[in-house]
Design a protein around this motif. Sequence first.
Motif, PDB file in Angstrom:
ATOM      1  N   GLY A  53       0.789  -1.224   0.000  1.00  0.00           N
ATOM      2  CA  GLY A  53       0.000   0.000   0.000  1.00  0.00           C
ATOM      3  C   GLY A  53       0.818   1.268   0.000  1.00  0.00           C
ATOM      4  O   GLY A  53       0.399   2.288  -0.558  1.00  0.00           O
ATOM      5  N   ASP A  54       2.006   1.238   0.602  1.00  0.00           N
ATOM      6  CA  ASP A  54       2.826   2.435   0.643  1.00  0.00           C
ATOM      7  C   ASP A  54       3.681   2.595  -0.610  1.00  0.00           C
ATOM      8  O   ASP A  54       4.284   3.645  -0.833  1.00  0.00           O
ATOM      9  CB  ASP A  54       3.729   2.421   1.883  1.00  0.00           C
ATOM     10  CG  ASP A  54       4.637   1.210   1.925  1.00  0.00           C
ATOM     11  OD1 ASP A  54       4.233   0.138   1.412  1.00  0.00           O
ATOM     12  OD2 ASP A  54       5.746   1.315   2.471  1.00  0.00           O
ATOM     13  N   VAL A  55       3.742   1.561  -1.446  1.00  0.00           N
ATOM     14  CA  VAL A  55       4.540   1.591  -2.673  1.00  0.00           C
ATOM     15  C   VAL A  55       3.669   1.887  -3.895  1.00  0.00           C
ATOM     16  O   VAL A  55       4.133   2.485  -4.871  1.00  0.00           O
ATOM     17  CB  VAL A  55       5.274   0.244  -2.870  1.00  0.00           C
ATOM     18  CG1 VAL A  55       6.010   0.196  -4.195  1.00  0.00           C
ATOM     19  CG2 VAL A  55       6.242   0.002  -1.707  1.00  0.00           C
ATOM     20  N   PHE A  56       2.409   1.493  -3.839  1.00  0.00           N
ATOM     21  CA  PHE A  56       1.503   1.687  -4.974  1.00  0.00           C
ATOM     22  C   PHE A  56       1.438   3.159  -5.365  1.00  0.00           C
ATOM     23  O   PHE A  56       1.272   4.041  -4.526  1.00  0.00           O
ATOM     24  CB  PHE A  56       0.109   1.184  -4.595  1.00  0.00           C
ATOM     25  CG  PHE A  56      -0.927   1.391  -5.659  1.00  0.00           C
ATOM     26  CD1 PHE A  56      -0.770   0.856  -6.927  1.00  0.00           C
ATOM     27  CD2 PHE A  56      -2.068   2.137  -5.382  1.00  0.00           C
ATOM     28  CE1 PHE A  56      -1.735   1.061  -7.911  1.00  0.00           C
ATOM     29  CE2 PHE A  56      -3.035   2.339  -6.359  1.00  0.00           C
ATOM     30  CZ  PHE A  56      -2.866   1.792  -7.618  1.00  0.00           C
ATOM     31  N   ARG A 134      -5.598   6.987  -0.138  1.00  0.00           N
ATOM     32  CA  ARG A 134      -4.789   7.260  -1.328  1.00  0.00           C
ATOM     33  C   ARG A 134      -4.977   6.162  -2.371  1.00  0.00           C
ATOM     34  O   ARG A 134      -5.086   6.433  -3.574  1.00  0.00           O
ATOM     35  CB  ARG A 134      -3.325   7.360  -0.908  1.00  0.00           C
ATOM     36  CG  ARG A 134      -2.345   7.575  -2.047  1.00  0.00           C
ATOM     37  CD  ARG A 134      -0.961   7.860  -1.455  1.00  0.00           C
ATOM     38  NE  ARG A 134       0.086   7.765  -2.466  1.00  0.00           N
ATOM     39  CZ  ARG A 134       0.718   6.642  -2.783  1.00  0.00           C
ATOM     40  NH1 ARG A 134       0.398   5.509  -2.167  1.00  0.00           N
ATOM     41  NH2 ARG A 134       1.657   6.631  -3.709  1.00  0.00           N
ATOM     42  N   ALA A 135      -5.021   4.903  -1.924  1.00  0.00           N
ATOM     43  CA  ALA A 135      -5.232   3.788  -2.856  1.00  0.00           C
ATOM     44  C   ALA A 135      -6.563   3.928  -3.579  1.00  0.00           C
ATOM     45  O   ALA A 135      -6.652   3.710  -4.793  1.00  0.00           O
ATOM     46  CB  ALA A 135      -5.178   2.462  -2.110  1.00  0.00           C
ATOM     47  N   LEU A 171     -10.806  -1.468   4.751  1.00  0.00           N
ATOM     48  CA  LEU A 171     -11.769  -1.787   3.696  1.00  0.00           C
ATOM     49  C   LEU A 171     -12.819  -0.694   3.576  1.00  0.00           C
ATOM     50  O   LEU A 171     -13.168  -0.268   2.461  1.00  0.00           O
ATOM     51  CB  LEU A 171     -12.438  -3.133   3.992  1.00  0.00           C
ATOM     52  CG  LEU A 171     -13.490  -3.582   2.977  1.00  0.00           C
ATOM     53  CD1 LEU A 171     -12.856  -3.825   1.615  1.00  0.00           C
ATOM     54  CD2 LEU A 171     -14.202  -4.839   3.468  1.00  0.00           C
ATOM     55  N   ASP A 172     -13.318  -0.216   4.699  1.00  0.00           N
ATOM     56  CA  ASP A 172     -14.330   0.842   4.698  1.00  0.00           C
ATOM     57  C   ASP A 172     -13.789   2.116   4.040  1.00  0.00           C
ATOM     58  O   ASP A 172     -14.454   2.738   3.189  1.00  0.00           O
ATOM     59  CB  ASP A 172     -14.765   1.116   6.142  1.00  0.00           C
ATOM     60  CG  ASP A 172     -15.936   2.092   6.227  1.00  0.00           C
ATOM     61  OD1 ASP A 172     -16.519   2.431   5.174  1.00  0.00           O
ATOM     62  OD2 ASP A 172     -16.265   2.510   7.356  1.00  0.00           O
ATOM     63  N   ILE A 173     -12.581   2.485   4.421  1.00  0.00           N
ATOM     64  CA  ILE A 173     -11.981   3.703   3.845  1.00  0.00           C
ATOM     65  C   ILE A 173     -11.806   3.551   2.336  1.00  0.00           C
ATOM     66  O   ILE A 173     -12.110   4.470   1.560  1.00  0.00           O
ATOM     67  CB  ILE A 173     -10.626   4.001   4.520  1.00  0.00           C
ATOM     68  CG1 ILE A 173     -10.833   4.423   5.971  1.00  0.00           C
ATOM     69  CG2 ILE A 173      -9.857   5.085   3.753  1.00  0.00           C
ATOM     70  CD1 ILE A 173      -9.551   4.510   6.775  1.00  0.00           C
ATOM     71  N   PHE A 174     -11.325   2.398   1.909  1.00  0.00           N
ATOM     72  CA  PHE A 174     -11.080   2.177   0.482  1.00  0.00           C
ATOM     73  C   PHE A 174     -12.384   2.194  -0.318  1.00  0.00           C
ATOM     74  O   PHE A 174     -12.493   2.913  -1.318  1.00  0.00           O
ATOM     75  CB  PHE A 174     -10.357   0.842   0.292  1.00  0.00           C
ATOM     76  CG  PHE A 174     -10.096   0.495  -1.142  1.00  0.00           C
ATOM     77  CD1 PHE A 174      -9.130   1.177  -1.872  1.00  0.00           C
ATOM     78  CD2 PHE A 174     -10.816  -0.505  -1.768  1.00  0.00           C
ATOM     79  CE1 PHE A 174      -8.888   0.863  -3.207  1.00  0.00           C
ATOM     80  CE2 PHE A 174     -10.574  -0.836  -3.104  1.00  0.00           C
ATOM     81  CZ  PHE A 174      -9.608  -0.142  -3.819  1.00  0.00           C
ATOM     82  N   LEU A 175     -13.381   1.441   0.125  1.00  0.00           N
ATOM     83  CA  LEU A 175     -14.652   1.393  -0.605  1.00  0.00           C
ATOM     84  C   LEU A 175     -15.357   2.746  -0.576  1.00  0.00           C
ATOM     85  O   LEU A 175     -15.937   3.179  -1.580  1.00  0.00           O
ATOM     86  CB  LEU A 175     -15.557   0.311  -0.023  1.00  0.00           C
ATOM     87  CG  LEU A 175     -15.087  -1.139  -0.207  1.00  0.00           C
ATOM     88  CD1 LEU A 175     -16.053  -2.098   0.487  1.00  0.00           C
ATOM     89  CD2 LEU A 175     -14.962  -1.495  -1.683  1.00  0.00           C
ATOM     90  N   THR A 176     -15.302   3.415   0.577  1.00  0.00           N
ATOM     91  CA  THR A 176     -15.927   4.739   0.678  1.00  0.00           C
ATOM     92  C   THR A 176     -15.246   5.731  -0.259  1.00  0.00           C
ATOM     93  O   THR A 176     -15.904   6.542  -0.923  1.00  0.00           O
ATOM     94  CB  THR A 176     -15.872   5.248   2.127  1.00  0.00           C
ATOM     95  OG1 THR A 176     -16.575   4.331   2.977  1.00  0.00           O
ATOM     96  CG2 THR A 176     -16.510   6.632   2.243  1.00  0.00           C
ATOM     97  N   GLY A 177     -13.929   5.655  -0.334  1.00  0.00           N
ATOM     98  CA  GLY A 177     -13.199   6.532  -1.236  1.00  0.00           C
ATOM     99  C   GLY A 177     -13.598   6.319  -2.683  1.00  0.00           C
ATOM    100  O   GLY A 177     -13.745   7.282  -3.454  1.00  0.00           O
TER     101      GLY A 177
END
Length: 434
Positions: A53-56, A134-135, A171-177
Motif C-alpha cells: 500500500g505504501d509503494v503503490f 490514497r489507494a 476496507l471501509d476507507i477504500f470502498l468509501t473513497g
Amino acid sequence: MGQGAQEKVATSLAGAVSEEISASLAPVDAELERRYPGDPATRQPVHTVYVPGDVFAADTIRSWGDQALAALDEHAPDAASFAAVLGLAGELAEPVHARVRAKLEHEPIEDLRVDFEDGYGPRPDAEEDEAAARAARLVSEAYEKGTAAPYMGIRMKCMESPVRDRGIRTLDIFLTGLMEADGLPDGLVLTLPKVTYAEQVTAMVRLLEEFEKARELEPGRIGFEIQIETSQAILATDGTATVARMIQAAEGRATGLHYGTFDYSACLGVSAAHQASDHPAADHAKAIMQVAAAGTGVRVSDGSTNVLPVGPTSQVHDAWRLHYGLTRRALARAYYQGWDMHPRHLPTRYAAVFAYYREGFEQAAARLARYVNRTGGNVLDEPATAKALSGYLLRGLDCGALDIAEVARVTGLTRTDLEGYAAPRRGDLTVSAK
C-alpha cells in the motif's frame, strides 16, 4: 417388420410416476442451481500482482511493464535468445516473443492488488488510513483515465482478532473513497487473507451487506476472494473440507480461492528451502480447492514463487526457467491464474501462458470445429469436451495469446458462438453429439 414401417412403442409406467418423481426432485433441482451455477463466463486474469500500500503509485502499472521490457532487453534481447532460455519450440519463438513484448507495452498487469496485509505490515492507524484513502483515489483515477488494469482492488488484513478492526476500517476507507469518486469500478476485486473458519467468511459477507445498505448499492454487488493459507482452511477438525463450507458461507459473493504458497507450507512445517507451488503439500491443497470450487462459479488461483529474476544474466535465466516451468505446470493442472511478485516475472508469466495456448491452438480449434460440424475424426467428443475446448480458446483470446481472426479461420465460430459452447445450459452436458 419392413423397412420404413413405424415401430410400435409401449410403456408400463403411468404418467403420474414421472410427475411424482419430478416433484420429489424439485428441491434438489433448485439446490443444484443455487450451489452449482457454473462458471461465470467472464474473463479470468492470468495473474495477480501484489504491491504494498505504501509503494503503490499512479505509475505502478506502467513502471512494472517498463521494468519487464528492460529485463528482456538486457537478458534476452531477441526471440531466439528468449526461446533458448525457456526451451521454446522454434515455431513458437517469434510469435511468443512478439506477443510478450506487445503485452508488456499495452497491458503489463491484468490484476493488481494493493496490499495492506503481509506486504504492508503493521503501521500506525493514521498512516494506514491515509494509505487506504490514497489507494482508493489512485484506483479511481486509473479507471477514469483508462490506465487501470482490467481488475484492481486491495488485500485487507484478515478477520483474526488482533487485526480485525484494522482490516475492517481499511476496507471501509477504500470502498468509501471509491464511492465518493466515481463509484465502484466493474473490475473491483477484494481479497480476504488467512481465512481459517467459515464463520470468518460469513463475517465478511455481513460487512459487505452493511456497506451496500449504507451506500444504497444493489445487494450482492461486492464480491471477494478467499485466500487459503492455513491447513485448517483445507481440513476441518471433523475431517470435512473447510474450503467447501467457505464457498457456501460466502452466499454467492466468493469469486476466487487463492492459494498462499508460503504461509500454507509453513503451517504444515515445510522447511523454507522446499516451500514451492509444486510441493506435494501444495498439490494436495490445490486439488481440494479445485474440487470444492468445481461448478460453483468460484475460480482457483495458484500461488507464487519467491525466486526473483535479479542479478547476473545466468541467475536471471535460472529464475526465468523456474517461473516458466511452474506456470506451465499450473496451466496443465487447470490453475489458470497465479501470483507475480516482481516486474521481472512478467516476461515468463506471459511467455508460459502464450506458449500454452498457441501450441495447442490448432488442434483444439480443429477438434471443436469437427464437433460443431459433426464431421467426426479419431475422437468421439462430448458436449463437456466442447465446453473445455471453447473455454481454452476464450482464455487464449482474453489474455492476448490468440486473435479472434485466427480462431474464426479454423473453427468458423464467432466469440459469441464460443461463449455459448463454453457456458451451456444445465443438462446440455449430458447429451452427446450425434
